[in-house]
Design a protein around this motif. Structure first.
Motif, PDB file in Angstrom:
ATOM      1  N   GLU A 206      37.143  34.688  33.171  1.00  0.00           N
ATOM      2  CA  GLU A 206      37.704  35.553  33.990  1.00  0.00           C
ATOM      3  C   GLU A 206      38.502  34.450  35.129  1.00  0.00           C
ATOM      4  O   GLU A 206      38.731  35.032  36.229  1.00  0.00           O
ATOM      5  CB  GLU A 206      36.827  36.389  34.870  1.00  0.00           C
ATOM      6  CG  GLU A 206      36.113  37.400  33.938  1.00  0.00           C
ATOM      7  CD  GLU A 206      35.374  38.457  34.632  1.00  0.00           C
ATOM      8  OE1 GLU A 206      36.148  39.162  35.352  1.00  0.00           O
ATOM      9  OE2 GLU A 206      34.391  38.739  34.230  1.00  0.00           O
ATOM     10  N   SER A 207      38.732  33.620  34.880  1.00  0.00           N
ATOM     11  CA  SER A 207      39.310  32.681  36.173  1.00  0.00           C
ATOM     12  C   SER A 207      40.888  33.061  36.274  1.00  0.00           C
ATOM     13  O   SER A 207      41.162  32.788  37.411  1.00  0.00           O
ATOM     14  CB  SER A 207      39.595  31.102  35.371  1.00  0.00           C
ATOM     15  OG  SER A 207      40.458  30.958  34.029  1.00  0.00           O
TER      16      SER A 207
ATOM     17  N   PHE B 112      41.454  36.099  37.384  1.00  0.00           N
ATOM     18  CA  PHE B 112      41.161  36.770  38.289  1.00  0.00           C
ATOM     19  C   PHE B 112      41.138  36.186  39.573  1.00  0.00           C
ATOM     20  O   PHE B 112      41.000  36.871  40.838  1.00  0.00           O
ATOM     21  CB  PHE B 112      40.052  37.762  37.898  1.00  0.00           C
ATOM     22  CG  PHE B 112      39.809  38.849  38.716  1.00  0.00           C
ATOM     23  CD1 PHE B 112      40.606  40.075  38.637  1.00  0.00           C
ATOM     24  CD2 PHE B 112      38.729  38.867  39.820  1.00  0.00           C
ATOM     25  CE1 PHE B 112      40.534  41.269  39.607  1.00  0.00           C
ATOM     26  CE2 PHE B 112      38.724  39.863  40.438  1.00  0.00           C
ATOM     27  CZ  PHE B 112      39.475  41.106  40.468  1.00  0.00           C
ATOM     28  N   PHE B 113      40.683  34.812  39.552  1.00  0.00           N
ATOM     29  CA  PHE B 113      40.482  34.099  40.853  1.00  0.00           C
ATOM     30  C   PHE B 113      41.355  32.947  40.914  1.00  0.00           C
ATOM     31  O   PHE B 113      40.879  31.692  40.768  1.00  0.00           O
ATOM     32  CB  PHE B 113      39.036  33.779  40.757  1.00  0.00           C
ATOM     33  CG  PHE B 113      38.169  34.949  40.660  1.00  0.00           C
ATOM     34  CD1 PHE B 113      37.630  35.646  41.826  1.00  0.00           C
ATOM     35  CD2 PHE B 113      37.406  35.075  39.671  1.00  0.00           C
ATOM     36  CE1 PHE B 113      36.392  36.642  41.702  1.00  0.00           C
ATOM     37  CE2 PHE B 113      36.451  36.434  39.171  1.00  0.00           C
ATOM     38  CZ  PHE B 113      36.080  36.804  40.562  1.00  0.00           C
TER      39      PHE B 113
ATOM     40  N   THR C 225      31.642  37.649  39.831  1.00  0.00           N
ATOM     41  CA  THR C 225      31.654  38.484  38.628  1.00  0.00           C
ATOM     42  C   THR C 225      30.395  39.127  38.698  1.00  0.00           C
ATOM     43  O   THR C 225      29.981  39.855  37.628  1.00  0.00           O
ATOM     44  CB  THR C 225      31.773  37.818  37.279  1.00  0.00           C
ATOM     45  OG1 THR C 225      30.901  37.017  37.343  1.00  0.00           O
ATOM     46  CG2 THR C 225      33.129  37.048  37.323  1.00  0.00           C
TER      47      THR C 225
ATOM     48  N   SER D  89      33.518  42.025  38.810  1.00  0.00           N
ATOM     49  CA  SER D  89      34.517  41.219  39.362  1.00  0.00           C
ATOM     50  C   SER D  89      34.873  41.692  40.687  1.00  0.00           C
ATOM     51  O   SER D  89      35.324  42.886  40.989  1.00  0.00           O
ATOM     52  CB  SER D  89      35.515  40.993  38.625  1.00  0.00           C
ATOM     53  OG  SER D  89      35.410  40.461  37.171  1.00  0.00           O
ATOM     54  N   ASN D  90      35.110  40.850  41.639  1.00  0.00           N
ATOM     55  CA  ASN D  90      35.271  41.255  43.144  1.00  0.00           C
ATOM     56  C   ASN D  90      35.792  40.041  43.908  1.00  0.00           C
ATOM     57  O   ASN D  90      35.203  38.988  43.585  1.00  0.00           O
ATOM     58  CB  ASN D  90      34.027  41.950  43.783  1.00  0.00           C
ATOM     59  CG  ASN D  90      33.199  40.981  44.214  1.00  0.00           C
ATOM     60  OD1 ASN D  90      33.189  40.433  45.177  1.00  0.00           O
ATOM     61  ND2 ASN D  90      32.069  40.929  43.421  1.00  0.00           N
ATOM     62  N   ILE D  91      36.723  40.254  44.614  1.00  0.00           N
ATOM     63  CA  ILE D  91      37.385  39.205  45.415  1.00  0.00           C
ATOM     64  C   ILE D  91      37.102  39.180  46.799  1.00  0.00           C
ATOM     65  O   ILE D  91      37.228  40.422  47.363  1.00  0.00           O
ATOM     66  CB  ILE D  91      38.760  39.007  45.147  1.00  0.00           C
ATOM     67  CG1 ILE D  91      39.172  38.432  43.867  1.00  0.00           C
ATOM     68  CG2 ILE D  91      39.386  37.802  46.290  1.00  0.00           C
ATOM     69  CD1 ILE D  91      40.838  38.264  43.697  1.00  0.00           C
TER      70      ILE D  91
END
Length: 360
Positions: free
Chosen positions: A90-91, A93-94, A138, A142-144
């Protein structure tokens, strides 16, 4: 008048000597891809009442008397891999992450294809001149972080920093879970920390943590939990990438109901974790301490050659001797100055052993 001048000079010299001994951390001391963080838990009974010791300059924190969790070093350790964020699923996404950390790995058996896969969650982090910041995760989904959390602040002795972080997790279509964390960190001491396996020149950073959890349903928010009194005492040395000793009670440990204590098991970064690791109980240094020379004796059955690598307290390699045959080697003081040294023995069959000696 002359006496006042002399007194001022003496005070300034004393202050310089005090400041010279402290550890100054830089971005080079933060974790890098391919680092392996290996640490061990202490006995849970001792953990309940363990105190972090004094703050101040040139302090000695002695935790050498602590026992391992489940009474065995090999059974008490835990390892974490630091990897390139681009190697994760999931790179994308970040996009701002510099590095990622594996967490909560488990084996999954697909009952249709009968393929067993290793499933891992990841923490994504940002490295900058102020430290190592938690950017997103994740787990559990997934959250930032809207504001990043500084989990490894680069502070000098006496410095303080305050960080505010906020993460939003979408529970359902109309509900959002919000976690807000306030961290106040101060580098409150430096000196020598002695763990059950090693001794380090270290700086201690104390962080107090306050957590606010809120739930927003259809845009209406309500505080559902507040945690105060959480804390982290972390001792850092040069070139390690993670604390060499830590006493904590906070959400970063996935548990804030009780205190947890870890100590570093390995001295160096960028090390693999061999399955056939042997503890230093299989090594003798005679005499220890020594002034001129001493024998390093391997007490296990050694076959083939081995190498010895010697490091100082700052994890700097001082000496490397290769192709030693037999089960002992005489180490000469030579150009080594008086002090504490650590060494690693690597055998041809893959066994790795660690030890320590003192020259006086």
């Amino acid at each position: 008048m002359i006496m006042k001048i002399l007194l001022a000079i003496l005070m300034s010299v004393s202050l310089i000597n005090i400041l010279e001994g402290q550890i100054i951390l830089t971005v080079d001391d933060l974790p890098e891809p391919d680092d392996v963080q290996v640490s061990a838990r202490i006995d849970s009974i001792q953990d309940l009442t363990l105190l972090p010791g004094n703050s101040g300059a040139n302090i000695t924190w002695d935790f050498s008397m602590l026992n391992y969790y489940v009474s065995n070093l090999d059974n008490s350790f835990d390892s974490t891999s630091w990897i390139s964020n681009t190697s994760t699923p999931e790179s994308a996404f970040f996009p701002l992450a510099d590095i990622a950390q594996t967490t909560n790995c488990y084996l999954y058996h697909d009952w249709v294809s009968h393929i067993i896969s290793l499933i891992c969650y990841y923490n994504y982090l940002i490295i900058n001149p102020t430290g190592l910041h938690l950017y997103g995760s994740t787990y559990p989904q997934s959250n930032i972080y809207q504001q990043y959390r500084n989990i490894f602040p680069l502070l000098q002795y006496g410095d303080t920093s305050i960080s505010y972080s906020k993460a939003a997790i979408q529970n359902t279509i109309d509900s959002v879970f919000i976690r807000t964390v306030t961290d106040t960190s101060i580098a409150d001491g430096w000196g020598t920390v002695i763990t059950p396996v090693s001794s380090y020149d270290a700086i201690r950073i104390y962080t107090s943590e306050t957590v606010y959890d809120s739930l927003y349903v259809n845009g209406i928010g309500q505080e559902i939990n507040r945690e105060t009194g959480n804390y982290y005492y972390k001792w850092y040395t040069k070139a390690m990438g993670f604390p060499v000793f830590q006493i904590s009670k906070g959400i970063l440990e996935k548990q804030s109901d009780y205190q947890v204590t870890h100590f570093a098991k390995y001295l160096r970064k960028n090390v693999s974790v061999p399955e056939n690791y042997i503890t230093s109980q299989n090594i003798s240094v005679v005499p220890n301490p020594f002034s001129h020379d001493a024998k390093i004796i391997l007490n296990n059955n050694t076959s083939g050659n081995f190498s010895i690598i010697i490091y100082d307290l700052n994890s700097k390699e001082c000496l490397r001797i290769s192709n030693i045959h037999g089960n002992e080697y005489t180490i000469n003081k030579g150009s080594l100055e008086n002090g504490i040294y650590f060494f690693r023995i690597i055998e041809e069959n893959g066994y790795v052993q660690n030890g320590k000696f003192i020259i006086n």
